[in-house]
Scaffold this active site. Structure first.
Site, mmCIF file in Angstrom:
data_model
loop_
_atom_site.group_PDB
_atom_site.id
_atom_site.type_symbol
_atom_site.label_atom_id
_atom_site.label_comp_id
_atom_site.label_asym_id
_atom_site.label_seq_id
_atom_site.Cartn_x
_atom_site.Cartn_y
_atom_site.Cartn_z
ATOM 1 N N HIS A 97 -87.845 -45.038 23.479
ATOM 2 C CA HIS A 97 -88.378 -44.240 24.581
ATOM 3 C C HIS A 97 -87.262 -43.754 25.499
ATOM 4 O O HIS A 97 -87.536 -43.285 26.600
ATOM 5 C CB HIS A 97 -89.380 -45.057 25.409
ATOM 6 C CG HIS A 97 -90.631 -45.402 24.692
ATOM 7 N ND1 HIS A 97 -90.679 -46.374 23.714
ATOM 8 C CD2 HIS A 97 -91.890 -44.918 24.797
ATOM 9 C CE1 HIS A 97 -91.922 -46.474 23.263
ATOM 10 N NE2 HIS A 97 -92.671 -45.594 23.903
ATOM 11 N N ALA A 156 -89.476 -37.647 24.357
ATOM 12 C CA ALA A 156 -88.643 -36.812 23.501
ATOM 13 C C ALA A 156 -88.339 -37.498 22.177
ATOM 14 O O ALA A 156 -88.165 -36.834 21.147
ATOM 15 C CB ALA A 156 -87.337 -36.457 24.218
ATOM 16 N N PHE A 215 -90.269 -38.918 20.253
ATOM 17 C CA PHE A 215 -91.319 -38.687 19.270
ATOM 18 C C PHE A 215 -91.198 -37.329 18.592
ATOM 19 O O PHE A 215 -91.956 -37.021 17.665
ATOM 20 C CB PHE A 215 -92.694 -38.814 19.922
ATOM 21 C CG PHE A 215 -92.968 -40.173 20.518
ATOM 22 C CD1 PHE A 215 -92.185 -41.275 20.208
ATOM 23 C CD2 PHE A 215 -94.015 -40.355 21.411
ATOM 24 C CE1 PHE A 215 -92.434 -42.522 20.766
ATOM 25 C CE2 PHE A 215 -94.278 -41.598 21.969
ATOM 26 C CZ PHE A 215 -93.491 -42.685 21.653
ATOM 27 N N GLU A 226 -97.532 -35.156 15.911
ATOM 28 C CA GLU A 226 -96.633 -34.157 16.475
ATOM 29 C C GLU A 226 -96.413 -32.948 15.567
ATOM 30 O O GLU A 226 -96.317 -31.818 16.035
ATOM 31 C CB GLU A 226 -95.279 -34.806 16.815
ATOM 32 C CG GLU A 226 -95.289 -35.695 18.030
ATOM 33 C CD GLU A 226 -95.895 -37.075 17.798
ATOM 34 O OE1 GLU A 226 -96.078 -37.813 18.784
ATOM 35 O OE2 GLU A 226 -96.180 -37.409 16.614
#
Length: 674
Positions: free
Chosen positions: A480, A437, A439, A413
């Site tokens: 998650h 989101a 991550f 990322e």
């Protein structure tokens, strides 16, 4: 008088072997002038530091061959991304010294209007992208610039610097890996000066040399004596020319030594005795001067004249910078510079045709229409190409737009957010999809320290949208399901958008892509396939920064966003006796306080609802604003309703308890009956 860095001729023994093949006398003199300038500037800066006329100095003493040689070898239109010890990059690129010195002194004519220091700045006029203190993120930005060059087919190279210490950061691996996978035309230049502040190389890494890493990334790697400016120029020229013709990355290790402290206050007491004396014999400036004197290219008289000319230029630059008045604080200027100038003009659909669409379809429509509207737009993310993303938002995009613009990324990322910023610097647009989101933590630094601050720091916009599939109610567990919008709500320079309906999702995403500023676009995963709405088939935009009423009433106000809007509607449906305003914020940053205050004053009772945890959530800020601005209008204490202050649990019953939907119903009745 000779400058103090030149030893007496009879005492000088040259330890560097120079090869002048390909360099005529005139060019050698030009190169000498280029390498002498940063050394003479540094001599002056060290004096000014002792006099208290500058506040900090990061020394590049002994590393000028790398900075000057690399900048000299690159084309003027090609980007360079330097670090602390690369004064020679700035001088070789021809930045006026008065502006450089004004930057060091925090004056308005510097490049950051006094907001950042030393070499923490960039300038597109000279194709330089300055560093931030976190070091590693530069590498990902270089990937993005190189990607833009490759997509444009403009046959340009990019060079980015890091140090042997900075190369320990995860950004180093991520960025080299991305560049290799995508065959990006970028040179990763490692200044191996043997120390990371006070930590020696043997405590930084265990490989023998950095070029050994090249094979692991599938890229060619070369090692050069960084103190030999002619070898530096020759090598960088050769590599840059090669990748202009055949785009691919190179790893280039410059061997050198940091003669002074990490910064002057750090000192060098940790150095072993004698090590500076040994490296002083390999000084890149004095060795090159001695060689040119031996070759008859320079004379003592010419050296003296060159030094005097440079000293005159330095003094003239200092006189201009010192004469400039200190910055006068201007509150409005500080606030205005937070975002790149942009006045949104809402675009209405051209026809009345509408089709019922799910939330996820609206997102997909927006992306597809924007890809057509902006040929310079690139979508990047894990599995977004042939697979269409884990939620199938970009399904079919590769067939329509090609893999150049719809790019699967490695799992990295930070490098990809950085690449998005690099694309923006090169005049393109980027959409980065976080698979979840949650991550975004792995790209957090790039978002909050690069995207958010870059325009305020030196006027460079970050035309990047980060898509953030977010939220719970899907039994996905603690990694998650988080609602992490408050992390970014706290960060000036970002825009944070969070639509609750398909129509707003499409219009706001189109607007976010149009906006040249960084936008975090939150999409609730539970809403993707659970709600439908008739939305226009045409391209249109919705105003960013404007809240809206979902329902109007007189008894109380519910202020919320995202899934909270739907919880509020369900709660009011269960209590038809309650007449309430539902204010859907839509945009969290910038916040529409006008609509909030109008609703509060109209009803006198308020619930602030969000899915995020209670403590530190956005609701606390909204409550504070209401108390400060609408206290006289309140008929009851403002209530907050939020999720528990725990991570998000996996089991359905636990998740239901965690979420605030049931607690909202209780709070609603309590406030109604107050």
């Amino acid at each position: 008088m000779r400058a103090i860095f030149i030893m007496e001729k009879e005492k000088t023994k040259r330890l560097i072997d120079f090869n002048r093949d390909g360099f005529d006398n005139e060019e050698l003199v030009t190169i000498y002038k280029a390498i002498a300038k940063p050394r003479l500037i540094e001599e002056k800066m060290l004096i000014l530091l002792r006099q208290g006329k500058i506040t900090k100095w990061f020394s590049g003493w002994g590393q000028e061959g790398i900075s000057v040689g690399s900048a000299y070898a690159m084309k003027q239109e090609e980007f360079i991304l330097p670090m602390h010890r690369n004064l020679g990059v700035f001088t070789t690129r021809g930045i006026p010294l008065n502006r450089l010195f004004a930057q060091f002194q925090g004056k308005m004519s510097g490049f950051t209007k006094g907001r950042d220091r030393s070499f923490h700045f960039g300038t597109k006029d000279y194709n330089i992208v300055g560093m931030i203190s976190h070091l590693g993120p530069q590498l990902g930005i270089a990937d993005g610039i190189a990607l833009a060059n490759k997509l444009k087919g403009n046959d340009q190279a990019t060079i980015v610097f890091t140090g042997d210490g900075g190369a320990s950061e995860g950004d180093f691996h991520e960025s080299l890996n991305v560049a290799s996978v995508w065959d990006l035309p970028v040179i990763f230049a490692i200044e191996n000066n043997c120390w990371g502040l006070s930590t020696p190389s043997n405590e930084q890494f265990r490989c023998k040399q950095f070029i050994d890493k090249g094979i692991g990334y599938g890229m060619d790697a070369f090692q050069v004596d960084g103190n030999n400016i002619l070898d530096v120029i020759r090598t960088v020229r050769k590599i840059a020319d090669s990748i202009r013709q055949k785009p691919r990355p190179f790893l280039l290790e410059f061997m050198t030594f940091r003669m002074r402290g990490h910064e002057e206050a750090s000192g060098t007491k940790y150095y072993p005795d004698g090590i500076q004396d040994e490296w002083a014999k390999k000084d890149p400036v004095s060795n090159f001067e001695t060689y040119l004197l031996e070759q008859g290219v320079l004379t003592e008289e010419l050296v003296a004249q060159i030094h005097q000319d440079i000293k005159d230029e330095i003094q003239n630059g200092l006189d201009i910078a010192f004469a400039e008045s200190p910055i006068e604080p201007d509150l409005q200027r500080e606030l205005d510079d937070l975002y790149a100038p942009f006045e949104q003009k809402v675009i209405l659909p051209t026809t009345d045709e509408k089709t019922e669409k799910r939330y996820i379809d609206a997102i997909s429509d927006s992306l597809r229409e924007s890809m057509v509207r902006y040929p310079e737009l690139v979508i990047m993310g894990q599995d977004v190409a042939e697979y269409g993303g884990v939620f199938k938002v970009t399904e079919g995009f590769v067939e329509q737009f090609g893999k150049g613009r719809v790019r699967n990324t490695p799992i990295c990322e930070s490098a990809i957010v950085g690449a998005g910023l690099g694309l923006s610097i090169a005049g393109m647009k980027a959409i980065v999809e976080m698979q979840f989101a949650d991550f975004a933590t792995c790209g957090f630094n790039q978002i909050v320290n690069n995207l958010a601050k870059i325009h305020w720091r030196w006027g460079q916009n970050a035309d990047v949208v980060v898509r953030m599939p977010t939220g719970a109610n899907t039994a996905a567990g603690p990694f998650h399901s988080q609602s992490n919008e408050a992390w970014f709500f706290h960060t000036p320079g970002l825009k944070v958008v969070y639509p609750a309906f398909p129509g707003d999702a499409k219009g706001l995403l189109n607007a976010a892509i149009e906006d040249p500023n960084p936008v975090l676009f939150f999409e609730h995963k539970f809403l993707y396939r659970s709600i439908r709405e008739d939305i226009p088939n045409d391209y249109y935009t919705t105003e960013i920064g404007k809240a809206g009423y979902v329902r109007k009433g007189d008894d109380l106000t519910i202020i919320t966003y995202g899934l909270g809007v739907h919880w509020a509607m369900e709660a009011l449906d269960a209590h038809p006796e309650i007449s309430a305003n539902i204010v859907d914020l839509k945009t969290l940053l910038p916040l529409d306080t006008e609509t909030i205050y109008d609703s509060v004053r109209a009803t006198g009772k308020v619930i602030v609802l969000h899915e995020d945890c209670m403590t530190g959530g956005i609701g606390g800020e909204i409550v504070a604003l209401i108390n400060e601005n609408c206290f006289d209008a309140l008929d009851a204490p403002v209530k907050r309703v939020a999720s528990l202050d725990t991570p998000v649990p996996f089991a359905v019953a636990l998740e239901k308890q965690f979420l605030p939907a049931e607690r909202l119903k209780q709070a609603l009745m309590e406030l109604y009956e107050f």
